[in-house]
Design a protein around this motif. Structure first.
Motif: not given
Length: 226
Positions: A207-211
């Motif tokens: 999720g951090l990467c996508v965010l």
């Protein structure tokens, strides 16, 4: 009757929104002056880790109480820290508890339009991190409840040593202990891989990467439209 002191409460830092300081603003001079010392930067880092009084901060960064108070005054004048609570020592002396004044502080170089866009992107990203963290906890609770809790009997935990006679051809207590130690040492990498394989952890990292990608694309598009 026991003494009421020392008196310490749990401090919940009510930090404000992220703060964006333009490098050409007057406030930037105060921020740079306050953070010019490595000791001051260590104190601010410690405060973000855990709000605490000047005496505890002095011990944590290995400096004198007088020096810690000096830097805390500078950090307070620069708007980087604030007094969040009051504790009492064993003698009943009041102690100010310092906490971060903002969730984050970013020094920015650019025009006003860029500053506004960067500030919006920062708020979006930090808000997204909180949302992803909460979602990761839900995923972990649903797919693997309790799997991150330490279990008794795993590598490195207490085990009952074998007590076979030394002349019976079996393993001695020393042999079993040596084997357990070897297993614990060589299994550290597998423990990290197992942690990363947890559904909640994997969801949070993904999720951090996508965010990060989404926030970056949003900021770039906003700048192009401007």
């Amino acid at each position: 009757m026991g003494s009421l002191f020392p008196f310490r409460t749990d401090v919940e830092a009510d930090a404000g929104n992220p703060r964006l300081v333009g490098i050409d603003e007057d406030a930037a001079d105060e921020v740079f002056d306050a953070l010019g010392s490595r000791t001051a930067r260590r104190i601010l880092t410690a405060i973000y880790d855990d709000p605490r009084p000047a005496s505890d901060l002095a011990d944590d960064v290995d400096t004198s109480l007088q020096n810690a108070r000096y830097h805390l005054d500078n950090l307070s004048d620069a708007g980087l820290v604030t007094v969040a609570d009051t504790w009492y020592s064993e003698r009943g002396t009041e102690m100010k508890v310092y906490a971060p004044a903002n969730d984050a502080v970013v020094v920015f170089a650019g025009d006003n339009d860029q500053k506004t866009g960067a500030f919006d992107a920062l708020k979006r990203f930090l808000g997204g991190v909180v949302a992803v963290g909460i979602a990761a906890l839900v995923v972990q609770a649903l797919l693997a409840p309790g799997s991150l809790l330490p279990t008794f009997g795993s590598a490195g935990s207490e085990t009952s040593p074998a007590t076979t006679p030394s002349d019976g051809g079996g393993f001695s207590t020393m042999d079993v202990q040596r084997s357990t130690t070897t297993t614990t040492t060589t299994d550290g990498g597998h423990g990290l891989l197992a942690l990363l394989a947890e559904p909640g952890v994997a969801f949070f990292l993904g999720g951090l990467c996508v965010l990060l990608v989404v926030t970056t694309l949003w900021y770039v598009r906003t700048r192009r439209r401007g």
